[in-house]
Scaffold this active site. Structure first.
Site, PDB file in Angstrom:
ATOM      1  N   ASP A 331     -70.044  44.406 -88.894  1.00 47.30           N
ATOM      2  CA  ASP A 331     -69.959  43.279 -89.800  1.00 47.30           C
ATOM      3  C   ASP A 331     -68.665  43.392 -90.622  1.00 47.30           C
ATOM      4  OD1 ASP A 331     -71.386  41.000 -91.078  1.00 47.30           O
ATOM      5  OD2 ASP A 331     -71.224  42.270 -92.857  1.00 47.30           O
ATOM      6  N   GLU A 362     -66.320  41.782 -86.390  1.00 49.27           N
ATOM      7  CA  GLU A 362     -65.704  40.588 -86.953  1.00 49.27           C
ATOM      8  C   GLU A 362     -64.340  40.989 -87.508  1.00 49.27           C
ATOM      9  OE1 GLU A 362     -69.128  37.841 -88.892  1.00 49.27           O
ATOM     10  OE2 GLU A 362     -68.797  39.709 -89.942  1.00 49.27           O
TER      11      GLU A 362
END
Ligand code: CA
Length: 648
Positions: A331, A362
């Site tokens: 994340d 990400e």
């Protein structure tokens, strides 16, 4: 102490390389070690219960070098709960163990655990068979969403839980007509289940039933412990561990891999075990002393600091080894530094077959974050510095195909902004053509996708760009056509395909953009809808089968780009290309011809010499072939047409 956390003196005196932090259990004794270089005193407290009752006994810990405090208790402490009382600058805080492997309800006390005791039958033989041969296709799933629908066919007590994955041959309402849950996923043809956060998070009260609570779980509490809300009993520290392992085992038995979504970039609050144990060490601070907030969740951890980097590396490897996890999704990876990410990759590679473990993240952050040593953030622009075994979500592909992720009404290539056609070949080539201004080393560094848990579902986004006030629950043929076109583009592009659970059955959240704590009725997989959109599901199955039998599309080799030939078209109207195969044993075709027809009208195309099979006409996708085509093909409007040239 007299010197700063980032000085050479601190590094020399206090950086600790031992792999024994936490509680190391044997039947004869348990050794507790906690790194707390700024502490004046550390006391170990033992408890009978995970959340209630007073301390059974207190044990003053001794300094054992490099800022580590230790205590050895010569008895069998299996199942005993514990905390540390850490005194810094005269202030004492009680906390669970950062390195804790088990905990009580709501994670406030750690537990000493004999991990052997938590293994389900056959666990030592558990692994994902032929992992090295898997053609990757990732399905992003929330544990509660998976089975909380009363129509899921899962027994009531397992709905929303880890154990839902262990139920075989579940069907819609138990009627035997339409497979649900794991049986459904086995048939769908995806290869990895990517689980939204399933480490222990704070936003769900584990002491209350899960029924009326929902959260995605991006609020980490205990990184090395499974979440208790998905266990049948959150109070006994063994249960969540055993049931998590049962879930992994069941997924492996179905021939699928397990990816964990890991959120090392921030903690639930700054009232965390990290902050209580070594105040201000694990977080980035602004110059005025406030917590940095690049995560937009109130704090940013400091991966560039030695002991947090070490923690991340050990934590990831622990999940891979103890829980047999096959991949990790990071994340807000853009908040971590490139060096830490590369170190994690290196550490995973050193495990048996560890180079097969997926790593992707990400490549962005919510806002800027002041990295302490001015290190390089793992952002998209820096992909060339990331190890080639680390992939990034490609937002350019996502936004080109369906439209901007934040502006609801802004369309993409297929739904109204044809001028984006110029970018479509780059999407196909996973942006390895360098036209995005960043340089993936090869297609293996790209996650190709149009939907994820964040933002609108694909169905909702397409509706929003075509209708003023859409009825999301209605079956609309025009939206279905665009959905099929988007999926066709993703599945015929390089990179690893990824999609949000339910994209393949027109999943809707009724237009809700951010459903992180929205009720289950909106979030959960609606298995009745899956049945109603069975034709779309079959279409996805067809696309996934094509990928399995044409390995060029999954190639991680940069030379694969030379296998692509783009034909001279106006990209606003159509993008047409062929891909030469790599002559793999699994391949059914030696070449694919792909047409993205973006006009409303159909169009006829000449075919190169050869015996072609129409595999996908934009409505149906039949890998065995719909019909033979010679010399020419009629490509439907707003559709992806795929033809395969038979292996001669
Ligand atoms: Ca929890």
């Amino acid at each position: 102490m007299g010197y700063s956390f980032d000085s050479e003196d601190f590094a020399k005196e206090y950086h600790y390389d031992g792999l024994d932090l936490g509680a190391s259990y044997t039947k004869e004794q348990t050794t507790f070690k906690v790194w707390a270089p700024t502490a004046e005193q550390v006391t170990l407290c033992l408890y009978k219960d995970g959340s209630e009752g007073t301390c059974l006994s207190e044990h003053t810990m001794e300094q054992s070098g490099h800022g580590v405090w230790s205590a050895v208790l010569a008895k069998d402490l299996e199942g005993v709960y514990y905390t540390y009382r850490v005194t810094v600058d005269g202030k004492t805080e009680e906390t669970q163990d950062i390195y804790g492997k088990a905990c009580g309800v709501n994670g406030i006390r750690s537990m000493v655990v004999d991990l052997e005791k938590t293994n389900p039958d056959g666990w030592n033989e558990d692994y994902l068979a032929n992992r090295n041969k898997i053609v990757p296709a990732i399905y992003e799933l929330h544990i509660k969403d998976f089975s909380s629908d009363p129509h899921s066919g899962v027994t009531k007590e397992h709905r929303g839980k880890y154990l839902a994955f262990t139920e075989n041959e579940t069907t819609l309402d138990g009627e035997g007509k339409f497979s649900t849950c794991l049986s459904y996923l086995k048939e769908l043809g995806i290869s990895y289940i990517h689980l939204l956060p399933s480490f222990d998070f704070a936003s769900v009260d584990e002491s209350k039933p899960l029924n009326n609570q929902f959260n995605w779980g991006y609020d980490p509490l205990n990184y090395n412990v499974p979440e208790g809300g998905y266990a049948t009993d959150a109070a006994d520290g063994h249960v969540r561990i055993r049931e998590f392992k049962q879930m992994v085992q069941a997924i492996h038995q179905a021939g699928l891999g397990v990816v964990m979504d890991v959120v090392y970039n921030h903690t639930y609050s700054t009232d965390s075990a990290f902050q209580k144990t070594v105040p201000d060490y694990y977080y980035r601070l602004e110059e005025d002393g406030t917590f940095a907030n690049g995560s937009i969740c109130g704090n940013d951890t400091a991966s560039e600091r030695y002991m947090y980097r070490k923690f991340m590396i050990e934590s990831v490897c622990y999940w891979a080894k103890e829980y047999h996890i096959d991949g990790f999704r990071f994340d807000l990876m853009g908040l971590h530094d490139v060096e830490t990410m590369n170190e994690i990759r290196k550490a995973l590679n050193q495990l048996p077959s560890g180079d097969e473990i997926l790593m992707y993240g990400e490549p962005w952050r919510g806002a800027e974050s002041p990295m302490i040593h001015d290190t390089m953030p793992a952002l998209k622009a820096n992909v060339e510095y990331l190890n080639e075994g680390i992939a990034i979500f490609n937002d350019d592909t996502r936004d080109t195909i369906k439209g901007h992720v934040f502006y609801a009404k802004e369309p993409g290539y297929i739904n109204g902004k044809a001028e984006l056609g110029e970018q479509v070949p780059s999407c196909v080539l996973a942006w390895c053509d360098g036209k995005g201004g960043y340089k993936p080393k090869n297609p293996g560094q790209t996650i190709t996708y149009v939907s994820a848990h964040d933002n609108f579902t694909l169905w909702d986004k397409l509706n929003l760009t075509l209708y003023e006030e859409p009825d999301y629950y209605e079956r609309k043929e025009d939206i279905l056509q665009l959905n099929r076109m988007a999926a066709g583009m993703v599945m015929t592009s390089l990179g690893t395909p990824f999609f949000q659970a339910g994209e393949e059955f027109a999943r809707t959240k009724n237009g809700i953009e951010d459903s992180f704590k929205t009720e289950s009725a909106i979030n959960q997989l609606d298995w009745t809808r899956a049945y109603e959109f069975k034709d779309l599901v079959d279409y996805y199955k067809g696309l996934l089968t094509i990928r399995k039998h044409f390995l060029a599309l999954s190639s991680k080799d940069s030379e694969i780009l030379e296998h692509f030939t783009f034909y001279d078209t106006n990209p606003e109207e159509a993008v047409v290309f062929s891909v030469r195969g790599i002559q793999a044993e699994e391949d059914w075709w030696e070449e694919l011809m792909v047409i993205y027809q973006n006009t409303e009208e159909e169009k006829s195309y000449e075919l190169p010499v050869g015996s072609w099979q129409l595999l996908c006409d934009g409505t149906k996708c039949v890998p065995e072939g719909i019909k033979s085509c010679e010399k020419q093909v009629l490509a439907s409007g707003k559709a992806v047409t795929i033809l395969g040239k038979k292996v001669s």
